[in-house]
Design an enzyme around this catalytic site. Structure first.
Site, PDB file in Angstrom:
ATOM      1  N   ASP A  24       2.443   6.946   4.386  1.00  0.00           N
ATOM      2  CA  ASP A  24       2.468   5.837   5.353  1.00  0.00           C
ATOM      3  C   ASP A  24       3.846   5.796   5.988  1.00  0.00           C
ATOM      4  OD1 ASP A  24       0.970   3.264   6.304  1.00  0.00           O
ATOM      5  OD2 ASP A  24       3.011   2.599   5.855  1.00  0.00           O
ATOM      6  N   GLU A  26       6.443   3.478   8.815  1.00  0.00           N
ATOM      7  CA  GLU A  26       6.733   2.333   9.674  1.00  0.00           C
ATOM      8  C   GLU A  26       7.638   2.838  10.785  1.00  0.00           C
ATOM      9  OE1 GLU A  26       5.209  -0.460   9.377  1.00  0.00           O
ATOM     10  OE2 GLU A  26       4.317  -0.073   7.406  1.00  0.00           O
ATOM     11  N   HIS A 182       2.957  -3.927   5.471  1.00  0.00           N
ATOM     12  CA  HIS A 182       3.820  -3.392   6.528  1.00  0.00           C
ATOM     13  C   HIS A 182       5.174  -2.956   5.986  1.00  0.00           C
ATOM     14  CE1 HIS A 182       0.592  -4.739   8.970  1.00  0.00           C
ATOM     15  NE2 HIS A 182       0.871  -6.007   8.793  1.00  0.00           N
ATOM     16  N   ASP A 187       2.246  -0.240   1.418  1.00  0.00           N
ATOM     17  CA  ASP A 187       1.004   0.199   2.063  1.00  0.00           C
ATOM     18  C   ASP A 187       0.550   1.563   1.541  1.00  0.00           C
ATOM     19  OD1 ASP A 187       1.082  -2.116   3.487  1.00  0.00           O
ATOM     20  OD2 ASP A 187       1.454  -1.206   5.443  1.00  0.00           O
TER      21      ASP A 187
END
Length: 220
Positions: A24, A26, A182, A187
């Site tokens: 994952d 960001e 987030h 996540d």
């Protein structure tokens, strides 16, 4: 007996020689080519002797925006990330990816797999940012398949009737804290739990017998 004659591990059998690794990211926006990669996390998976998947090791890092990277205010407001906060202990992309890839290659070797395949919730997004970072830093030994991925949003839609990560986890009986969402590390781990739940549930329903009785084809 030579290594190429050894029986394939259950992990290699299960995913046709691929090692699933959950990822994952960001970011500072939605454009993988122009927008900053700010956080990345990876969770490796282990398979026990009965063929059940479990989350194993979590790798995570905060990342400096690359030179000239675009940062969208809306994206930063959504994630709550301040890219220039000195307490982030951010690292450079090439250092983070080189170290993480070394761990992934070790896991590939451990299971006798051919290469890793990215598992992500809406995997195309994470995969596109990872691929751009690899290209941007001219990293030659990328262990991930260049275009294949396993998308838990699609898998959860089939298995659970949900596509949102939080709702998919809750439907599966996996705790999910919306206030922690987030963050790439959080996540990623929840995506790993979700992927393992679905794969293991499918196995329990008879979808993947252990006595396959044939060798796995080598990757094309």
């Amino acid at each position: 007996m030579s290594d190429d004659k050894q029986p394939k591990s259950l992990m290699a059998q299960r995913f046709r020689g691929f090692l699933p690794v959950v990822v994952d990211v960001e970011t500072g926006g939605f454009n993988a080519r122009t927008d900053a990669l700010l956080e990345i996390a990876m969770v490796t998976l282990r398979m026990d002797d009965d063929g059940y998947l479990h989350p194993h090791e979590t790798l995570s890092a905060n990342i400096h925006p690359f030179d000239g990277a675009n940062l969208e205010k809306e994206a930063l407001d959504f994630t709550g990330i301040d890219p220039f906060d000195p307490e982030r202990d951010a690292e450079f992309e090439i250092d983070v990816l080189s170290e993480m890839f070394q761990t992934i290659r070790r896991e590939i070797k451990h299971y006798g797999c051919n290469r890793a395949v990215l598992v992500g919730h809406n995997a195309h997004f994470d995969h596109s940012f990872l691929r751009e970072a690899v290209d941007r830093n001219d990293i030659k030994r990328d262990p991930f398949h260049p275009f294949s991925s396993f998308d838990t949003a699609s898998i959860a839609a089939i298995a659970l009737g949900q596509t949102v990560l939080a709702k998919s986890c809750k439907t599966a009986g996996i705790d999910f804290d919306n206030s922690s969402a987030h963050s790439a590390e959080y996540d990623t781990f929840k995506t790993a739990e979700l992927f393992c739940f679905i794969v293991n549930r499918y196995k329990d329903l008879g979808g993947w017998p252990l006595d396959l009785g044939h060798a796995v084809e080598e990757e094309d």
